[in-house]
Design a protein around this motif. Sequence first.
Motif, PDB file in Angstrom:
ATOM      1  N   TRP A  45       0.830  -1.211   0.000  1.00 47.55           N
ATOM      2  CA  TRP A  45       0.000   0.000   0.000  1.00 47.55           C
ATOM      3  C   TRP A  45       0.857   1.250   0.000  1.00 47.55           C
ATOM      4  N   SER A  46       1.837   1.296   0.889  1.00 44.49           N
ATOM      5  CA  SER A  46       2.630   2.514   1.023  1.00 44.49           C
ATOM      6  C   SER A  46       3.502   2.767  -0.198  1.00 44.49           C
ATOM      7  N   MET A  47       4.107   1.727  -0.760  1.00 45.77           N
ATOM      8  CA  MET A  47       4.918   1.911  -1.959  1.00 45.77           C
ATOM      9  C   MET A  47       4.054   2.337  -3.140  1.00 45.77           C
ATOM     10  N   THR A  48       2.897   1.724  -3.265  1.00 47.09           N
ATOM     11  CA  THR A  48       1.991   2.087  -4.361  1.00 47.09           C
ATOM     12  C   THR A  48       1.520   3.529  -4.209  1.00 47.09           C
ATOM     13  N   LEU A  49       1.231   3.930  -2.987  1.00 51.15           N
ATOM     14  CA  LEU A  49       0.810   5.306  -2.738  1.00 51.15           C
ATOM     15  C   LEU A  49       1.881   6.290  -3.197  1.00 51.15           C
ATOM     16  N   ILE A  50       3.135   5.992  -2.909  1.00 52.83           N
ATOM     17  CA  ILE A  50       4.231   6.870  -3.324  1.00 52.83           C
ATOM     18  C   ILE A  50       4.276   6.978  -4.849  1.00 52.83           C
ATOM     19  N   LYS A  51       4.188   5.843  -5.545  1.00 54.22           N
ATOM     20  CA  LYS A  51       4.251   5.846  -7.017  1.00 54.22           C
ATOM     21  C   LYS A  51       3.063   6.591  -7.615  1.00 54.22           C
TER      22      LYS A  51
ATOM     23  N   GLU B 125      -6.026   1.187  -8.478  1.00 57.52           N
ATOM     24  CA  GLU B 125      -6.529  -0.196  -8.469  1.00 57.52           C
ATOM     25  C   GLU B 125      -5.797  -1.033  -7.421  1.00 57.52           C
ATOM     26  N   ILE B 126      -4.484  -0.833  -7.318  1.00 63.83           N
ATOM     27  CA  ILE B 126      -3.707  -1.594  -6.332  1.00 63.83           C
ATOM     28  C   ILE B 126      -4.048  -1.123  -4.915  1.00 63.83           C
ATOM     29  N   LEU B 127      -4.192   0.180  -4.736  1.00 63.67           N
ATOM     30  CA  LEU B 127      -4.566   0.706  -3.422  1.00 63.67           C
ATOM     31  C   LEU B 127      -5.920   0.171  -2.971  1.00 63.67           C
ATOM     32  N   ALA B 128      -6.773  -0.150  -3.940  1.00 65.48           N
ATOM     33  CA  ALA B 128      -8.094  -0.706  -3.624  1.00 65.48           C
ATOM     34  C   ALA B 128      -8.040  -2.212  -3.375  1.00 65.48           C
ATOM     35  N   GLY B 129      -6.848  -2.803  -3.451  1.00 63.63           N
ATOM     36  CA  GLY B 129      -6.689  -4.227  -3.161  1.00 63.63           C
ATOM     37  C   GLY B 129      -6.442  -5.099  -4.366  1.00 63.63           C
ATOM     38  N   GLY B 130      -6.392  -4.519  -5.551  1.00 62.47           N
ATOM     39  CA  GLY B 130      -6.177  -5.314  -6.752  1.00 62.47           C
ATOM     40  C   GLY B 130      -4.724  -5.748  -6.926  1.00 62.47           C
TER      41      GLY B 130
ATOM     42  N   ILE C 213      11.790   3.566  -0.041  1.00 63.99           N
ATOM     43  CA  ILE C 213      11.634   2.533   0.990  1.00 63.99           C
ATOM     44  C   ILE C 213      11.535   3.136   2.397  1.00 63.99           C
ATOM     45  N   PRO C 214      12.422   4.062   2.788  1.00 59.95           N
ATOM     46  CA  PRO C 214      12.237   4.639   4.128  1.00 59.95           C
ATOM     47  C   PRO C 214      10.924   5.405   4.264  1.00 59.95           C
ATOM     48  N   THR C 215      10.471   6.029   3.175  1.00 64.40           N
ATOM     49  CA  THR C 215       9.174   6.703   3.212  1.00 64.40           C
ATOM     50  C   THR C 215       8.052   5.687   3.368  1.00 64.40           C
ATOM     51  N   ALA C 216       8.169   4.548   2.685  1.00 63.05           N
ATOM     52  CA  ALA C 216       7.145   3.506   2.776  1.00 63.05           C
ATOM     53  C   ALA C 216       7.088   2.901   4.173  1.00 63.05           C
ATOM     54  N   ILE C 217       8.230   2.773   4.829  1.00 63.34           N
ATOM     55  CA  ILE C 217       8.237   2.255   6.205  1.00 63.34           C
ATOM     56  C   ILE C 217       7.412   3.164   7.102  1.00 63.34           C
ATOM     57  N   ARG C 218       7.601   4.464   6.946  1.00 59.53           N
ATOM     58  CA  ARG C 218       6.861   5.432   7.755  1.00 59.53           C
ATOM     59  C   ARG C 218       5.367   5.357   7.454  1.00 59.53           C
ATOM     60  N   LEU C 219       5.028   5.388   6.170  1.00 60.54           N
ATOM     61  CA  LEU C 219       3.615   5.398   5.781  1.00 60.54           C
ATOM     62  C   LEU C 219       2.925   4.090   6.161  1.00 60.54           C
ATOM     63  N   GLY C 220       3.604   2.964   5.984  1.00 67.99           N
ATOM     64  CA  GLY C 220       2.995   1.671   6.294  1.00 67.99           C
ATOM     65  C   GLY C 220       2.671   1.526   7.764  1.00 67.99           C
ATOM     66  N   ALA C 221       3.556   2.063   8.632  1.00 67.37           N
ATOM     67  CA  ALA C 221       3.269   2.027  10.069  1.00 67.37           C
ATOM     68  C   ALA C 221       2.102   2.941  10.417  1.00 67.37           C
TER      69      ALA C 221
ATOM     70  N   ARG D  59      -2.904  14.142   1.213  1.00 69.66           N
ATOM     71  CA  ARG D  59      -4.287  14.289   0.728  1.00 69.66           C
ATOM     72  C   ARG D  59      -4.906  12.944   0.399  1.00 69.66           C
ATOM     73  N   ILE D  60      -4.158  12.098  -0.296  1.00 70.36           N
ATOM     74  CA  ILE D  60      -4.697  10.803  -0.715  1.00 70.36           C
ATOM     75  C   ILE D  60      -4.916   9.884   0.489  1.00 70.36           C
ATOM     76  N   SER D  61      -3.962   9.877   1.392  1.00 71.26           N
ATOM     77  CA  SER D  61      -4.006   8.939   2.522  1.00 71.26           C
ATOM     78  C   SER D  61      -4.853   9.440   3.675  1.00 71.26           C
ATOM     79  N   GLY D  62      -5.020  10.747   3.778  1.00 78.54           N
ATOM     80  CA  GLY D  62      -5.698  11.303   4.934  1.00 78.54           C
ATOM     81  C   GLY D  62      -4.820  11.381   6.167  1.00 78.54           C
ATOM     82  N   LEU D  63      -3.528  11.095   6.019  1.00 74.77           N
ATOM     83  CA  LEU D  63      -2.599  11.117   7.151  1.00 74.77           C
ATOM     84  C   LEU D  63      -2.027  12.519   7.349  1.00 74.77           C
ATOM     85  N   GLU D  64      -1.741  12.853   8.583  1.00 73.58           N
ATOM     86  CA  GLU D  64      -1.052  14.104   8.883  1.00 73.58           C
ATOM     87  C   GLU D  64       0.444  13.881   8.668  1.00 73.58           C
ATOM     88  N   LEU D  65       1.027  14.591   7.694  1.00 72.00           N
ATOM     89  CA  LEU D  65       2.411  14.377   7.299  1.00 72.00           C
ATOM     90  C   LEU D  65       3.150  15.705   7.236  1.00 72.00           C
TER      91      LEU D  65
END
Length: 483
Positions: free
Chosen positions: A47-53, A91-96, A157-165, A264-270
């Motif tokens: 999810w986090s890597m796909t969000l970045i891309k 599509e991937i973020l939605a589980g595909g 990858i370090p960004t994805a670690i943060r977002l995934g947690a 904006r996409i994730s709704g997370l405070e960043l």
Amino acid sequence: MTDEFRIEKDSLGEVRVPAAAYWGAQTQRAIHNFPITGLRPYPAFVWSMTLIKRAAAEVNNDLSLFNAKEVAGRAISGEQMAAAIIQAGDEILAGGYADQFVVDPIQAGAGTSHNMNINEVMANRANEILGFGLGEKGKPVNPNDHVNMAQSTNDTIPTAIRLGALWRLDELLATLERLATELRRKAQEFDGIVKSGRTHLQDAVPVRLGQEFAAYARAVERDADKIRESAAGLRRLGIGGTATGTGLNAHPEYHRRMVDVIGRISGLELFESDDLFESMQSMADAVHFSGALRTLAQDLTRIANDFRLLASGPTTGLDEIRLPPVQPGSSIMPGKVNPVLAEMLNMAMFQVMGNDLTVMLAGQAGQLELNVMMPIIAFNLFQSMDVIINAVNSFIDNCVVGITANAEKATGWLAKNAILVTALNPVIGYQKGAEVAKEALATNRTVREVVIEKGYITGEEADQLLDVSALTEGGIQGVAAGG
């Protein structure tokens, strides 16, 4: 291309890839090179890597960085390529396409294989959206040039670690809040039951069973606070540092825009990183967060151990609480029922503690501009969160809500507790109290009987001073408040 495989190319040459796979040559090489655990990346990582891309495609398109291409007589605009990548990401973020992320967590350093797995899947799906087949030559969207535009493994990858947690943080905290709530309910239910306290696993002054359970609830609440506080550092993103922190090949506005779009996409405070070099060199924020999970794990282990002790026996143990019988406890001893949910929680938390050790060791293994141990940090961190959420939910549903108290046994143990004499210290003194306790233990009588027989206090005074409910409220027995 045959029915079984197609030929893909990378900088090392040709590779045979399963015909229906959305991944490409670099992913296939990783499958071959790293058949280590048979495990795949956690959904939080995908999810986090796909969000970045997906965010990068939007940002780079807004900055007019996608160039048009002509393929097989077709003109493909930069906007079309970006839109296709964005659609593939959504599509991937939605589980595909979850079955397309296949690289083992233990792999080459930094996570290049993870990064390219995402790049290749998204590129092939984007090309499919544009009307090109998986095996078709000259496809317009390239994994490196387009999906990975303005990125490096070293900052994604370090960004994805943060977002995934952060993705599962609210779920984790809600799980802990539910556990604390159920423990507090039991605390209220059991508050009228006075029992022996125990220190050093030896008899101590009285407590209420409800006080024990309320303390468990408060510990969980405090641990949740520690996790929430430790997650604050994860909100600082270093995306845009590219290979070493300089931001080479990224637009000057890329970092700021990426943080905004991902938020904006994730709704997370960043927040933007105040030092892209530090955000890539140091895994300290992830190590700190893992440490907070470990602190929770040791507390849950302690609570599970207490449950096992309090429920021990039943005929030859404490037997002060009864855990729900959820399955037979023995293949040879009929009627035996074990504290299986508490045992499960112990094992789950041992796993979390072991994961934290791995994260800590990997965190200090970084060198110069990069920590190449990031894949195992990501895997262990996400596994710890997954294990905690699943284990605690099962512990709540199958154990905590069904706990009952054995008031008869709890009060029975208390009646035999010679340490009740502690309450008489302000009246008869420590030395006489020790004398009374020893005789009570030696003669198997109660403290009340012995102290009255010795004439140290009257029966009426004993009843007042040895009121076990009053003893659980503290204060000095025999001395009026303010006296």
